[in-house]
Motif scaffolding. Structure first.
Motif, PDB file in Angstrom:
ATOM      1  N   UNK A  28     153.226  34.407   4.908  1.00  0.00           N
ATOM      2  CA  UNK A  28     151.966  34.577   4.187  1.00  0.00           C
ATOM      3  C   UNK A  28     150.944  35.295   5.061  1.00  0.00           C
ATOM      4  N   UNK A  29     150.240  36.241   4.484  1.00  0.00           N
ATOM      5  CA  UNK A  29     149.184  36.967   5.193  1.00  0.00           C
ATOM      6  C   UNK A  29     148.106  37.329   4.191  1.00  0.00           C
ATOM      7  N   UNK A  30     146.888  37.486   4.691  1.00  0.00           N
ATOM      8  CA  UNK A  30     145.832  37.901   3.766  1.00  0.00           C
ATOM      9  C   UNK A  30     146.133  39.309   3.272  1.00  0.00           C
ATOM     10  N   UNK A  31     145.744  39.648   2.031  1.00  0.00           N
ATOM     11  CA  UNK A  31     146.082  40.954   1.449  1.00  0.00           C
ATOM     12  C   UNK A  31     145.430  42.116   2.186  1.00  0.00           C
ATOM     13  N   UNK A  32     146.086  43.265   2.114  1.00  0.00           N
ATOM     14  CA  UNK A  32     145.523  44.529   2.595  1.00  0.00           C
ATOM     15  C   UNK A  32     145.375  45.456   1.406  1.00  0.00           C
ATOM     16  N   UNK A  33     144.165  45.965   1.197  1.00  0.00           N
ATOM     17  CA  UNK A  33     143.865  46.781   0.012  1.00  0.00           C
ATOM     18  C   UNK A  33     143.450  48.178   0.438  1.00  0.00           C
ATOM     19  N   UNK A  34     144.113  49.164  -0.114  1.00  0.00           N
ATOM     20  CA  UNK A  34     143.870  50.579   0.189  1.00  0.00           C
ATOM     21  C   UNK A  34     142.787  51.106  -0.747  1.00  0.00           C
ATOM     22  N   UNK A  35     141.675  51.562  -0.176  1.00  0.00           N
ATOM     23  CA  UNK A  35     140.547  52.055  -0.982  1.00  0.00           C
ATOM     24  C   UNK A  35     140.525  53.577  -1.110  1.00  0.00           C
ATOM     25  N   UNK A  42     141.589  49.148   3.988  1.00  0.00           N
ATOM     26  CA  UNK A  42     141.920  50.335   4.778  1.00  0.00           C
ATOM     27  C   UNK A  42     141.516  51.574   4.000  1.00  0.00           C
ATOM     28  N   UNK A  43     141.439  52.701   4.679  1.00  0.00           N
ATOM     29  CA  UNK A  43     140.992  53.954   4.054  1.00  0.00           C
ATOM     30  C   UNK A  43     139.667  53.743   3.320  1.00  0.00           C
ATOM     31  N   UNK A  44     138.744  53.099   4.031  1.00  0.00           N
ATOM     32  CA  UNK A  44     137.445  52.708   3.486  1.00  0.00           C
ATOM     33  C   UNK A  44     136.368  53.751   3.711  1.00  0.00           C
ATOM     34  N   UNK A  45     136.709  54.864   4.364  1.00  0.00           N
ATOM     35  CA  UNK A  45     135.756  55.946   4.554  1.00  0.00           C
ATOM     36  C   UNK A  45     135.090  55.995   5.903  1.00  0.00           C
ATOM     37  N   UNK A  46     135.312  54.992   6.744  1.00  0.00           N
ATOM     38  CA  UNK A  46     134.713  54.993   8.080  1.00  0.00           C
ATOM     39  C   UNK A  46     135.772  55.455   9.082  1.00  0.00           C
ATOM     40  N   UNK A  91     124.662  51.104   8.827  1.00  0.00           N
ATOM     41  CA  UNK A  91     124.782  52.060   7.719  1.00  0.00           C
ATOM     42  C   UNK A  91     126.216  52.136   7.201  1.00  0.00           C
ATOM     43  N   UNK A  92     127.187  52.240   8.110  1.00  0.00           N
ATOM     44  CA  UNK A  92     128.593  52.364   7.701  1.00  0.00           C
ATOM     45  C   UNK A  92     129.068  51.102   6.984  1.00  0.00           C
ATOM     46  N   UNK A  93     128.783  49.934   7.557  1.00  0.00           N
ATOM     47  CA  UNK A  93     129.245  48.683   6.960  1.00  0.00           C
ATOM     48  C   UNK A  93     128.607  48.438   5.603  1.00  0.00           C
ATOM     49  N   UNK A  94     127.348  48.843   5.452  1.00  0.00           N
ATOM     50  CA  UNK A  94     126.670  48.668   4.165  1.00  0.00           C
ATOM     51  C   UNK A  94     127.316  49.533   3.089  1.00  0.00           C
ATOM     52  N   UNK A  95     127.731  50.732   3.440  1.00  0.00           N
ATOM     53  CA  UNK A  95     128.423  51.584   2.460  1.00  0.00           C
ATOM     54  C   UNK A  95     129.732  50.940   2.015  1.00  0.00           C
ATOM     55  N   UNK A  96     130.469  50.366   2.961  1.00  0.00           N
ATOM     56  CA  UNK A  96     131.719  49.679   2.608  1.00  0.00           C
ATOM     57  C   UNK A  96     131.423  48.463   1.733  1.00  0.00           C
ATOM     58  N   UNK A  97     130.425  47.687   2.111  1.00  0.00           N
ATOM     59  CA  UNK A  97     130.063  46.497   1.334  1.00  0.00           C
ATOM     60  C   UNK A  97     129.665  46.866  -0.088  1.00  0.00           C
ATOM     61  N   UNK A  98     128.885  47.927  -0.243  1.00  0.00           N
ATOM     62  CA  UNK A  98     128.470  48.349  -1.585  1.00  0.00           C
ATOM     63  C   UNK A  98     129.673  48.748  -2.438  1.00  0.00           C
ATOM     64  N   UNK A  99     130.645  49.436  -1.831  1.00  0.00           N
ATOM     65  CA  UNK A  99     131.868  49.797  -2.569  1.00  0.00           C
ATOM     66  C   UNK A  99     132.622  48.548  -3.011  1.00  0.00           C
ATOM     67  N   UNK A 100     132.769  47.594  -2.102  1.00  0.00           N
ATOM     68  CA  UNK A 100     133.509  46.368  -2.413  1.00  0.00           C
ATOM     69  C   UNK A 100     132.763  45.535  -3.453  1.00  0.00           C
ATOM     70  N   UNK A 101     131.444  45.463  -3.349  1.00  0.00           N
ATOM     71  CA  UNK A 101     130.663  44.712  -4.330  1.00  0.00           C
ATOM     72  C   UNK A 101     130.787  45.317  -5.727  1.00  0.00           C
TER      73      UNK A 101
END
Length: 369
Positions: A62-69, A98-102, A184-194
């Protein structure tokens, strides 16, 4: 505080030792660098906490999921990504993206810049050592040092990035550029995920953005230095995050564990990946559709420091009257609220009145039938 007695430690005045350690401003990094072989009493945890401190079974698959964005904006792929994020948030409460744009170069530089702060000489770090939770910049060992029964083997640099704009000159120069850029980078990722999480609940893509779910931001750069007795303490004890959402970047040194179906799972690094986890507030706001889960960090037995950078995202715009709770559009006669509304004051008092813990806010707000 009265002296405490521990069968393995003898009698000692805990608050006196906590105060002496805190006023030294050396942090656990200073203790580790000094070459000590025995950790101070204030860091020793109770037998129950220590009883299951170990890496997860090597037999577990078992492992936490990995999601390709990478195809997040593709109409042909977005629905599948929404389903993946929804499933991960409901089942694990944690997932890699992964492939989150950063760019990887930015990830590496962010880790290096926070590491550089913690590797400064004691006198340079000590300039920022203080306890002013809730604003500005704070460097300290354990934000809950005076509220918890046992300290954790971790130092942290905190920077409250928003909603009040933090002045760049308040951030230590050695990591200033990296901290500002990572916000700035983390906020862009968070906004995409939200957006994906919002769609996963059947809401409009930008609904969470409109509700200001990422406008309060606390950036924390953790350092877990080598611990000479990792079986007697923890890096960070088991807890859930009180925020809406957390974005986490880490180096390759292991230690993070997530609880899934009563089992502690090691979270292995994913090259170029970021870790996302659901906070207590999102569990409440989603009326239990998304789950915040317990996680912890083992004390570091590696000679190299473990570095992790987290940004906690929370809302700024409370409802009229200062209350918040499950979103009305998610409720129906078939799906009544399972949590009551709460105030910002309740949220703050729940966090600052005690040490770090697991789901106390969720438990407190659950409507008992």
């Amino acid at each position: 505080m009265a002296a405490k007695i521990d069968a393995t430690l003898g009698s000692y005045d805990r608050m006196k030792e906590v105060k002496e350690f805190d006023e030294s401003k050396m942090g656990v990094k200073g203790l580790s660098d000094s070459g000590i072989m025995t950790i101070p009493h204030i860091f020793v945890h109770d037998p129950q906490t220590l009883s299951d401190l170990k890496p997860s079974s090597k037999n577990t698959t078992t492992a936490i999921p990995t999601i390709d964005l990478s195809h997040i904006n593709s109409p042909a792929h977005r629905h599948k990504i929404v389903d993946q994020v929804k499933s991960a948030a409901k089942t694990f409460g944690f997932f890699h993206v992964i492939n989150h744009g950063v760019p990887v170069s930015v990830l590496d530089e962010t880790v290096n810049t926070v590491k550089a702060f913690h590797e400064q000489p004691h006198e340079d770090r000590a300039k920022y050592y203080k306890r002013n939770e809730g604003k500005g910049v704070m460097y300290a060992t354990n934000t809950d040092l005076y509220r918890t029964s046992a300290a954790s083997w971790c130092d942290s640099l905190q920077a409250w990035m928003a909603p009040e704009r933090l002045k760049a000159e308040e951030i230590p120069e050695v990591c200033r550029e990296g901290v500002v850029a990572w916000d700035l980078h983390a906020t862009m990722v968070a906004d995409d995920v939200l957006e994906l999480l919002s769609e996963g609940l059947g809401l409009e893509r930008r609904r969470f953005k409109e509700l200001t779910f990422s406008e309060q931001r606390l950036l924390v750069g953790h350092c877990y230095p080598y611990c000479p007795q990792p079986d007697r303490t923890v890096g960070i004890k088991a807890h859930t995050d009180g925020s809406i959402l957390t974005v986490l970047l880490r180096n390759h040194v292991p230690g993070l564990q997530v609880k899934h179906e009563k089992e502690w799972l090691d979270v292995e690094p994913v090259p170029g990946g970021l870790i996302i986890n659901v906070g207590d507030m999102l569990q409440i706001i989603s009326n239990g559709e998304y789950k915040s889960v317990e996680h912890r960090v083992l004390a570091n037995s590696w000679k190299e420091a473990r570095i992790s950078i987290v940004i906690f995202f929370s809302l700024t715009k409370w409802r009229e009257g200062g209350y918040y709770g499950p979103l009305p559009e998610l409720l129906s006669p078939e799906k009544p609220p399972i949590y009551r509304d709460f105030t910002e004051q309740e949220l703050q008092e729940n966090f600052y009145s005690k040490g770090l813990d697991s789901k106390s806010l969720v438990d407190k707000l659950t409507i008992k039938n």
